[in-house]
Design a protein around this motif. Structure first.
Motif, mmCIF file in Angstrom:
data_model
loop_
_atom_site.group_PDB
_atom_site.id
_atom_site.type_symbol
_atom_site.label_atom_id
_atom_site.label_comp_id
_atom_site.label_asym_id
_atom_site.label_seq_id
_atom_site.Cartn_x
_atom_site.Cartn_y
_atom_site.Cartn_z
ATOM 1 N N PRO A 162 0.810 -1.216 0.000
ATOM 2 C CA PRO A 162 0.000 0.000 0.000
ATOM 3 C C PRO A 162 0.848 1.273 0.000
ATOM 4 O O PRO A 162 0.302 2.369 0.023
ATOM 5 N N GLU A 163 2.190 1.137 -0.016
ATOM 6 C CA GLU A 163 3.037 2.296 0.306
ATOM 7 C C GLU A 163 3.945 2.726 -0.847
ATOM 8 O O GLU A 163 4.631 1.905 -1.451
ATOM 9 N N ARG A 164 3.939 4.042 -1.095
ATOM 10 C CA ARG A 164 4.930 4.633 -2.002
ATOM 11 C C ARG A 164 6.152 5.038 -1.184
ATOM 12 O O ARG A 164 6.033 5.659 -0.133
ATOM 13 N N TYR A 165 7.324 4.696 -1.724
ATOM 14 C CA TYR A 165 8.583 5.175 -1.140
ATOM 15 C C TYR A 165 8.856 6.590 -1.635
ATOM 16 O O TYR A 165 8.902 7.544 -0.851
ATOM 17 N N ILE A 166 8.994 6.747 -2.952
ATOM 18 C CA ILE A 166 9.361 8.070 -3.466
ATOM 19 C C ILE A 166 9.022 8.164 -4.958
ATOM 20 O O ILE A 166 9.104 7.176 -5.683
#
Length: 429
Positions: A231-235
């Motif tokens: 579910p997560e964007r790093y950059i």
């Protein structure tokens, strides 16, 4: 030079299934799917890259310099991953824990074929296209038979760290926190199965159906697979804007609407979860400031609650502006590994994590993504993921949580089980 062709699809969801099935003939596959999740700045609904024309693979030594050289040389779309252990390239650190998966520490490739989906529009970018290749591939893709019947996996999951040992390790970490060595650290544990065979594409489809996350990934490198419901964007880099979206704070869902809303509100107002999130936001701000134009780092969202099929998550959004001349790999190097998977202060947290964890993280808590020809990029965080080495018959997934001074070992353990639920369901039926 690439040749491209664009067309409108009649049934995008079905075509996506056919496209992923068709991709399995290749040794190099990156599939990224936002599952039509609208809130997280996705440029495409789905992306597929297959069939390496050139590639780069390395251990951690000088990995970012090698990637910079490769990205500068190709000036093209490149897809791949950064494993967590590239921390050893960025800082004077080491990774000596057990590694059952044996993935390379960095891998990127320049694909011969790229498929970009947005709404009903499909754009195909091909390298060195021969006559009728677009049409031949489209015909093959549309002839794929998507079988709705799923064979059950027969997997027996083992714990690398048992419950009592987990409590002991969390208490050791709390000693470090109370002593002032760190404020927060992300402690992870592995669940694994040996002498096991799974069907990667079916397993991915089941995992994705349960979670429908915005950064779902199917990655294949020969006999090695990543099946991710992240579910997560790093950059992300878009022009001269950098966006990072750390997640800290998790609550389970309920089928009862009122109870679900109460769980969401409880997460929103949970002081421990908020303090965890804010600490990581400070760390991300600090990381982004290393490459940012002066005064350009801003927190766009602080501790916002986002709802997914399995869980509610607390997400913050931090942005910065960079000089147009900066090399994109420098931005990654100066922020890696992502703060949400390490802790604060970052270097101390990584040393303590290495001492207390039992498993080399490898691709877990690393990142998969791509660079565009103009130097933009988008990378996720590899969590909520199943990793599989087909040759070694080894299956693994890891889960972690942020440990702070307010952590209760039992609650941390229970949060890990919530995060592990989808992977366990998929593997153990």
């Amino acid at each position: 030079m690439r040749t491209h062709k664009s067309l409108l699809l009649k049934d995008s969801p079905h075509f996506k299934e056919q496209l992923l099935l068709w991709s399995q003939q290749f040794d190099d596959v990156v599939w990224l799917d936002s599952n039509n999740y609208q809130q997280l700045n996705a440029q495409y609904d789905a992306v597929l890259a297959v069939d390496a024309m050139t590639s780069i693979q390395s251990d951690y030594q000088d990995a970012f310099d090698k990637l910079k050289e490769y990205q500068t040389l190709t000036q093209d779309w490149i897809f791949g991953y950064l494993s967590y252990d590239l921390k050893n390239d960025v800082e004077h650190l080491k990774s000596e824990n057990f590694d059952g998966l044996q993935f390379p520490e960095i891998y990127f490739f320049q694909p011969k074929k790229i498929f970009l989906l947005k709404g009903n529009r499909l754009t195909m970018h091909y390298m060195r296209m021969v006559d009728d290749e677009f049409d031949d591939d489209l015909s093959q893709i549309k002839s794929q038979h998507v079988n709705g019947v799923h064979e059950p996996n027969d997997v027996k999951i083992h714990l690398r760290i048992h419950k009592d040992e987990y409590f002991n390790k969390i208490n050791e970490m709390l000693v470090h926190i109370h002593r002032g060595d760190i404020y927060e650290a992300n402690f992870c544990q592995e669940f694994y199965a040996e002498n096991t065979v799974i069907n990667p594409i079916e397993t991915y489809n089941k995992l994705n159906a349960i979670s429908k996350p915005p950064f779902a990934t199917f990655f294949k490198l020969s006999d090695k697979y990543l099946l991710s419901a992240s579910p997560e964007r790093y950059i992300k880099k878009a022009g001269n804007t950098i966006i990072s979206q750390p997640i800290k704070g998790t609550a389970k869902r309920s089928e009862n609407i009122e109870e679900d809303e109460a769980l969401k509100e409880a997460l929103r107002n949970d002081q421990k979860e908020r303090s965890e999130n804010i600490m990581i936001v400070d760390l991300v701000r600090n990381d982004l400031s290393k490459t940012a134009l002066k005064g350009s780092v801003v927190v766009k969202e602080l501790c916002e609650i986002y709802t997914f099929d399995q869980v509610h998550q607390m997400i913050s959004t931090v942005e910065s502006k960079v000089d147009e001349d900066i090399n994109p790999v420098e931005i990654l190097k100066s922020t890696f590994p992502m703060g949400s998977m390490t802790g604060a202060p970052k270097i101390s947290a990584m040393k303590i994590i290495e001492a207390l964890e039992e498993t080399k993280r490898g691709l877990y808590s690393g990142s998969v993504g791509y660079f565009t020809p103009n130097g933009d990029f988008d990378f996720n965080v590899v969590i909520r993921s199943i990793l599989f080495n087909e040759s070694k018959k080894y299956v693994s997934y890891s889960v972690g949580g942020a440990i702070t001074a307010k952590s209760d070992p039992l609650k941390e353990y229970e949060e890990c089980l919530v995060k592990a639920k989808a992977m366990r369901e998929v593997l153990e039926n």
